[in-house]
Design a protein around this motif. Sequence first.
Motif, PDB file in Angstrom:
ATOM      1  N   LEU A 172       1.802   8.096  -8.484  1.00  0.00           N
ATOM      2  CA  LEU A 172       3.464   7.401  -9.232  1.00  0.00           C
ATOM      3  C   LEU A 172       3.134   6.325  -9.833  1.00  0.00           C
ATOM      4  CD1 LEU A 172       5.525   7.891  -5.993  1.00  0.00           C
ATOM      5  CD2 LEU A 172       5.244   9.356  -8.050  1.00  0.00           C
ATOM      6  N   HIS A 173       1.924   5.645  -9.165  1.00  0.00           N
ATOM      7  CA  HIS A 173       2.054   3.742 -10.252  1.00  0.00           C
ATOM      8  C   HIS A 173       1.986   4.522 -11.392  1.00  0.00           C
ATOM      9  CE1 HIS A 173       1.467   1.616  -6.714  1.00  0.00           C
ATOM     10  NE2 HIS A 173       2.664   1.155  -6.832  1.00  0.00           N
ATOM     11  N   GLU A 174       1.219   6.120 -12.080  1.00  0.00           N
ATOM     12  CA  GLU A 174      -0.112   5.916 -12.896  1.00  0.00           C
ATOM     13  C   GLU A 174       1.083   6.198 -14.139  1.00  0.00           C
ATOM     14  OE1 GLU A 174      -2.013   9.484 -12.607  1.00  0.00           O
ATOM     15  OE2 GLU A 174      -3.180   8.471 -11.701  1.00  0.00           O
ATOM     16  N   GLN A 175       2.391   6.453 -13.552  1.00  0.00           N
ATOM     17  CA  GLN A 175       4.119   7.038 -14.322  1.00  0.00           C
ATOM     18  C   GLN A 175       4.113   5.757 -15.334  1.00  0.00           C
ATOM     19  OE1 GLN A 175       6.452   9.478 -12.862  1.00  0.00           O
ATOM     20  NE2 GLN A 175       4.913  10.099 -11.832  1.00  0.00           N
ATOM     21  N   LYS A 176       5.123   5.699 -16.845  1.00  0.00           N
ATOM     22  CA  LYS A 176       5.417   4.308 -16.938  1.00  0.00           C
ATOM     23  C   LYS A 176       7.136   4.380 -16.652  1.00  0.00           C
ATOM     24  CE  LYS A 176       1.272   4.605 -20.783  1.00  0.00           C
ATOM     25  NZ  LYS A 176       0.893   3.987 -19.795  1.00  0.00           N
ATOM     26  N   GLY A 177       7.224   3.384 -17.343  1.00  0.00           N
ATOM     27  CA  GLY A 177       9.111   2.932 -16.595  1.00  0.00           C
ATOM     28  C   GLY A 177       9.661   2.412 -15.525  1.00  0.00           C
ATOM     29  N   ILE A 178       8.517   3.283 -15.091  1.00  0.00           N
ATOM     30  CA  ILE A 178       9.004   3.101 -13.161  1.00  0.00           C
ATOM     31  C   ILE A 178       8.046   2.215 -12.546  1.00  0.00           C
ATOM     32  CG2 ILE A 178      10.484   4.772 -13.628  1.00  0.00           C
ATOM     33  CD1 ILE A 178       8.370   6.034 -11.227  1.00  0.00           C
ATOM     34  N   THR A 179       8.730   1.260 -11.784  1.00  0.00           N
ATOM     35  CA  THR A 179       8.397   0.624 -10.408  1.00  0.00           C
ATOM     36  C   THR A 179       8.234   1.103  -9.246  1.00  0.00           C
ATOM     37  OG1 THR A 179       8.232  -1.896 -12.334  1.00  0.00           O
ATOM     38  CG2 THR A 179       7.204  -1.985  -9.479  1.00  0.00           C
ATOM     39  N   ILE A 180       7.022   1.460  -8.517  1.00  0.00           N
ATOM     40  CA  ILE A 180       6.898   2.075  -6.924  1.00  0.00           C
ATOM     41  C   ILE A 180       6.027   0.870  -5.816  1.00  0.00           C
ATOM     42  CG2 ILE A 180       6.177   3.505  -5.898  1.00  0.00           C
ATOM     43  CD1 ILE A 180       8.178   4.722  -7.482  1.00  0.00           C
ATOM     44  N   THR A 181       7.532   0.011  -5.654  1.00  0.00           N
ATOM     45  CA  THR A 181       6.761  -0.688  -4.964  1.00  0.00           C
ATOM     46  C   THR A 181       6.271   0.304  -3.503  1.00  0.00           C
ATOM     47  OG1 THR A 181       8.309  -2.182  -5.488  1.00  0.00           O
ATOM     48  CG2 THR A 181       7.748  -3.125  -3.558  1.00  0.00           C
ATOM     49  N   HIS A 182       5.080  -0.288  -2.796  1.00  0.00           N
ATOM     50  CA  HIS A 182       3.918   0.407  -1.610  1.00  0.00           C
ATOM     51  C   HIS A 182       4.398  -0.615  -0.729  1.00  0.00           C
ATOM     52  CE1 HIS A 182       1.256   2.194   0.454  1.00  0.00           C
ATOM     53  NE2 HIS A 182       2.544   2.493   1.080  1.00  0.00           N
ATOM     54  N   GLN A 183       5.333  -0.575   0.467  1.00  0.00           N
ATOM     55  CA  GLN A 183       4.714  -1.506   1.863  1.00  0.00           C
ATOM     56  C   GLN A 183       4.162  -0.759   2.295  1.00  0.00           C
ATOM     57  OE1 GLN A 183       8.381  -3.978   2.035  1.00  0.00           O
ATOM     58  NE2 GLN A 183       8.311  -4.810   0.369  1.00  0.00           N
ATOM     59  N   GLU A 184       3.125  -1.597   3.535  1.00  0.00           N
ATOM     60  CA  GLU A 184       2.761  -0.683   4.381  1.00  0.00           C
ATOM     61  C   GLU A 184       2.760  -1.724   5.805  1.00  0.00           C
ATOM     62  OE1 GLU A 184      -0.799   2.147   4.230  1.00  0.00           O
ATOM     63  OE2 GLU A 184      -1.395   0.104   3.673  1.00  0.00           O
ATOM     64  N   ILE A 185       3.449  -1.436   7.095  1.00  0.00           N
ATOM     65  CA  ILE A 185       3.427  -2.374   8.134  1.00  0.00           C
ATOM     66  C   ILE A 185       2.709  -2.095   9.138  1.00  0.00           C
ATOM     67  CG2 ILE A 185       5.074  -3.079  10.098  1.00  0.00           C
ATOM     68  CD1 ILE A 185       7.591  -1.842   8.020  1.00  0.00           C
ATOM     69  N   GLU A 186       1.984  -3.340   8.901  1.00  0.00           N
ATOM     70  CA  GLU A 186       0.871  -3.310  10.757  1.00  0.00           C
ATOM     71  C   GLU A 186       1.101  -2.495  11.024  1.00  0.00           C
ATOM     72  OE1 GLU A 186      -3.667  -3.448  10.496  1.00  0.00           O
ATOM     73  OE2 GLU A 186      -2.131  -3.484   8.702  1.00  0.00           O
ATOM     74  N   GLY A 187       0.105  -2.207  11.851  1.00  0.00           N
ATOM     75  CA  GLY A 187      -0.057  -1.386  13.434  1.00  0.00           C
ATOM     76  C   GLY A 187       1.137  -0.734  13.644  1.00  0.00           C
ATOM     77  N   SER A 188       2.669   0.012  12.479  1.00  0.00           N
ATOM     78  CA  SER A 188       3.610   0.557  13.256  1.00  0.00           C
ATOM     79  C   SER A 188       3.032   2.237  13.054  1.00  0.00           C
ATOM     80  CB  SER A 188       4.594  -0.272  12.309  1.00  0.00           C
ATOM     81  OG  SER A 188       5.439   1.417  12.005  1.00  0.00           O
ATOM     82  N   GLY A 189       3.595   2.694  13.943  1.00  0.00           N
ATOM     83  CA  GLY A 189       3.113   4.411  13.793  1.00  0.00           C
ATOM     84  C   GLY A 189       4.197   5.190  13.175  1.00  0.00           C
ATOM     85  N   HIS A 190       4.574   6.284  12.953  1.00  0.00           N
ATOM     86  CA  HIS A 190       5.122   6.945  12.060  1.00  0.00           C
ATOM     87  C   HIS A 190       7.325   6.768  12.104  1.00  0.00           C
ATOM     88  CE1 HIS A 190       7.078  10.869   9.604  1.00  0.00           C
ATOM     89  NE2 HIS A 190       7.342  11.229  10.604  1.00  0.00           N
ATOM     90  N   PHE A 191       7.024   5.930  13.539  1.00  0.00           N
ATOM     91  CA  PHE A 191       8.377   6.090  14.024  1.00  0.00           C
ATOM     92  C   PHE A 191       8.891   4.426  14.221  1.00  0.00           C
ATOM     93  CE2 PHE A 191       7.485   9.855  15.858  1.00  0.00           C
ATOM     94  CZ  PHE A 191       8.516  10.630  15.024  1.00  0.00           C
ATOM     95  N   PHE A 192       8.601   3.360  13.535  1.00  0.00           N
ATOM     96  CA  PHE A 192       8.618   2.223  13.387  1.00  0.00           C
ATOM     97  C   PHE A 192       9.436   1.466  15.288  1.00  0.00           C
ATOM     98  CE2 PHE A 192       8.315   3.732   9.703  1.00  0.00           C
ATOM     99  CZ  PHE A 192       8.160   2.748   9.273  1.00  0.00           C
TER     100      PHE A 192
END
Length: 217
Positions: A172-192
């Motif tokens: 998705l980052h390869e696409q122009k005109g939009i901004t994809i923000t990606h955040q990872e929460i350290e230590g969290s599983g699928h269900f937070f």
Amino acid sequence: MPEVIFPGPEGRLEGRYHPQKAKDAPIAIVLHPHPQFGGTMNNRLVYNLHYTFYNMGFTVLRFNFRGVGRSLGEYDQGVGELSDAASALDYLQTLNPNSKHCWVAGFSFGAWIGMQLLMRRPEITGFISVSPPANMYDFSFLAPCPASGLIINGTADRVAPPQDTQLLVEKLHEQKGITITHQEIEGSGHFFEDEHMDTLQSNVETYVRRRLTETTR
């Protein structure tokens, strides 16, 4: 919060609708995880996302996909569920014709449905995709992704492994005109679980508030 029943492609759909007093308040729908693995609109994360948006001034609707709770129909491999989501957005827009901002948020299976809805509805201005199961479902339809948004996942997610989410983000980052923000929460599983839920809500709120501020300048 009023319980609502609205028409879907296979009959009634059950939801929870939380309106604001302002007629031009932004709107958001929140989509729940997989119906065949216990996913409902009352899932803890979906419930918390609902109130995160409401507390930021959004009018919010969450609902049960077909065959869940009091919603009619049967599970349809995601095809019918996408139609359900479109019906939910139609219903929300009908009740809020003056809204200038429209967001979709989804968790796991709901994230996959939400991203497909994004492709079909150009009026959606932002998205929140929580734990998208990029290892289970094909996200290649996002070509190009039509709106900027936040993808957020846990580093200890065993259901939707972080490396698969990272590959999705890189595409998705390869696409122009939009901004994809990606955040990872350290230590969290699928269900937070535990304190990770608070971190998730805080991150979502910070991101959405920043986006709203940018669009009102």
